[in-house]
Design a protein around this motif. Structure first.
Motif, PDB file in Angstrom:
ATOM      1  N   SER A   1      -0.720   6.239  -6.870  1.00  0.00           N
ATOM      2  CA  SER A   1       0.447   5.355  -6.865  1.00  0.00           C
ATOM      3  C   SER A   1       0.508   4.488  -5.613  1.00  0.00           C
ATOM      4  N   GLY A   2      -0.241   4.841  -4.578  1.00  0.00           N
ATOM      5  CA  GLY A   2      -0.409   3.946  -3.438  1.00  0.00           C
ATOM      6  C   GLY A   2       0.395   4.229  -2.193  1.00  0.00           C
ATOM      7  N   GLU A   3       1.409   5.057  -2.264  1.00  0.00           N
ATOM      8  CA  GLU A   3       2.182   5.289  -1.049  1.00  0.00           C
ATOM      9  C   GLU A   3       1.422   6.216  -0.110  1.00  0.00           C
ATOM     10  N   LEU A   4       1.840   6.289   1.128  1.00  0.00           N
ATOM     11  CA  LEU A   4       1.207   7.168   2.119  1.00  0.00           C
ATOM     12  C   LEU A   4       2.150   8.318   2.431  1.00  0.00           C
TER      13      LEU A   4
ATOM     14  N   PHE B   1       2.919  11.653   4.616  1.00  0.00           N
ATOM     15  CA  PHE B   1       2.618  12.407   5.834  1.00  0.00           C
ATOM     16  C   PHE B   1       2.387  13.870   5.473  1.00  0.00           C
TER      17      PHE B   1
ATOM     18  N   PHE C   1      -3.368  13.418  12.871  1.00  0.00           N
ATOM     19  CA  PHE C   1      -2.551  13.389  11.666  1.00  0.00           C
ATOM     20  C   PHE C   1      -3.448  13.411  10.427  1.00  0.00           C
TER      21      PHE C   1
ATOM     22  N   LEU D   1      -1.487   4.109  15.195  1.00  0.00           N
ATOM     23  CA  LEU D   1      -2.394   5.096  14.631  1.00  0.00           C
ATOM     24  C   LEU D   1      -3.751   4.431  14.404  1.00  0.00           C
TER      25      LEU D   1
ATOM     26  N   GLN E   1      -2.856   9.573   0.212  1.00  0.00           N
ATOM     27  CA  GLN E   1      -2.513   8.369  -0.538  1.00  0.00           C
ATOM     28  C   GLN E   1      -2.877   8.595  -2.001  1.00  0.00           C
TER      29      GLN E   1
ATOM     30  N   PHE F   1      -6.894   4.992  12.154  1.00  0.00           N
ATOM     31  CA  PHE F   1      -7.232   5.728  10.940  1.00  0.00           C
ATOM     32  C   PHE F   1      -8.740   5.821  10.741  1.00  0.00           C
ATOM     33  N   GLY F   2      -9.160   6.910  10.101  1.00  0.00           N
ATOM     34  CA  GLY F   2     -10.497   6.969   9.541  1.00  0.00           C
ATOM     35  C   GLY F   2     -10.527   6.149   8.261  1.00  0.00           C
ATOM     36  N   THR F   3     -11.707   6.056   7.682  1.00  0.00           N
ATOM     37  CA  THR F   3     -11.878   5.228   6.485  1.00  0.00           C
ATOM     38  C   THR F   3     -11.447   5.934   5.209  1.00  0.00           C
TER      39      THR F   3
ATOM     40  N   TYR G   1      -2.831  12.102   6.326  1.00  0.00           N
ATOM     41  CA  TYR G   1      -1.976  11.469   5.334  1.00  0.00           C
ATOM     42  C   TYR G   1      -2.672  11.513   3.980  1.00  0.00           C
TER      43      TYR G   1
ATOM     44  N   PHE H   1      -6.449  10.432   4.506  1.00  0.00           N
ATOM     45  CA  PHE H   1      -6.779   9.767   5.755  1.00  0.00           C
ATOM     46  C   PHE H   1      -6.463  10.676   6.934  1.00  0.00           C
TER      47      PHE H   1
ATOM     48  N   ARG I   1     -12.022   9.922  -0.608  1.00  0.00           N
ATOM     49  CA  ARG I   1     -11.447   9.928  -1.957  1.00  0.00           C
ATOM     50  C   ARG I   1     -11.788  11.248  -2.621  1.00  0.00           C
TER      51      ARG I   1
END
Lengths: 113, 114
Positions: A42-45, A47, A35, A101, A39, A103-105, A37, A91, A108
């Protein structure tokens, strides 16, 4: 155990340049799902895409494209003609179906106008 | 078609208080996952629930944290006796039981412990 590595911590590009975000994963399973994602500040994730391990076809969605290569255990994400709105943390993640899930780190991405 | 809903969006608690975070999955989704994102870090899995069942709690701290997803109502993540280290963004995700395995995330709850 599975692992996802996003070696690029931060990337900055000038608007309209193309940029590729790298993702390398480790797993011993033959069936898995990958996957991406987004971010935004604003902070939401949000898909973006899911791929299963049996489908190595590259995918394109507008300015976004994904290159899945099992031979190198990579699932890279390219944004063409980048825009300021693409600035976000991206991500990559891995799971095995209805499971957590991993996740990778994150990378940015900053698009400079 | 509402997405995953979380409330509150921001929560401030003093050390020692309890925090209750709520998550309503997308319509038709019966699988709920909780993740925690510490400042400047990635997301870490905490717990996976289906209605009235905890499927995987391998990421939950052994003490003070609990989660439930009752037959009716939202999923609740409960943190008792909060400490400063609990300050983080807590995200809930849901997926459909059909098997497409796509997890859709809520907007998160930002917990600040003072």
């Amino acid at each position: 155990a599975q692992k996802v590595t996003q070696a690029q911590t931060e990337i900055s590009v000038v608007e309209k340049e193309d940029v590729t975000l790298d993702c390398v994963y480790e797993t011993r399973d033959t069936t898995y799902y990958l996957f991406w994602y987004k971010q935004p500040p604003s902070g939401e994730l949000v898909f973006l895409i899911r791929r299963n391990s049996f489908d190595e076809q590259n995918e394109i969605s507008g300015r976004y494209s994904w290159n899945f290569q099992k031979s190198t255990s990579s699932f890279n994400f390219t944004i063409t003609a980048s825009q300021v709105v693409d600035s976000a943390v991206y991500f990559c993640a891995l799971n095995f179906g209805n499971e957590k899930l991993t996740f990778g780190t994150g990378t940015r991405l900053t698009i400079i106008p | 078609n509402a997405g995953v809903m979380q409330n509150p969006r921001h929560l401030v608690r003093r050390r020692g208080q309890e925090a209750r975070l709520r998550c309503s999955p997308m319509k038709g989704h019966s699988h709920v996952y909780w993740y925690r994102q510490l400042p400047e870090e990635g997301l870490k899995f905490m717990v996976y629930l289906q209605k009235e069942n905890i499927i995987d709690e391998s990421g939950m701290p052994k003490e003070r944290f609990s989660a439930e997803f009752p037959k009716e109502g939202p999923s609740i993540l409960r943190i008792q006796q909060v400490v400063r280290g609990d300050s983080a963004a807590y995200f809930c995700a849901s997926s459909h039981p059909s098997g497409n395995y796509e997890q859709y995330f809520g907007p998160g709850t930002r917990l600040t412990v003072t």
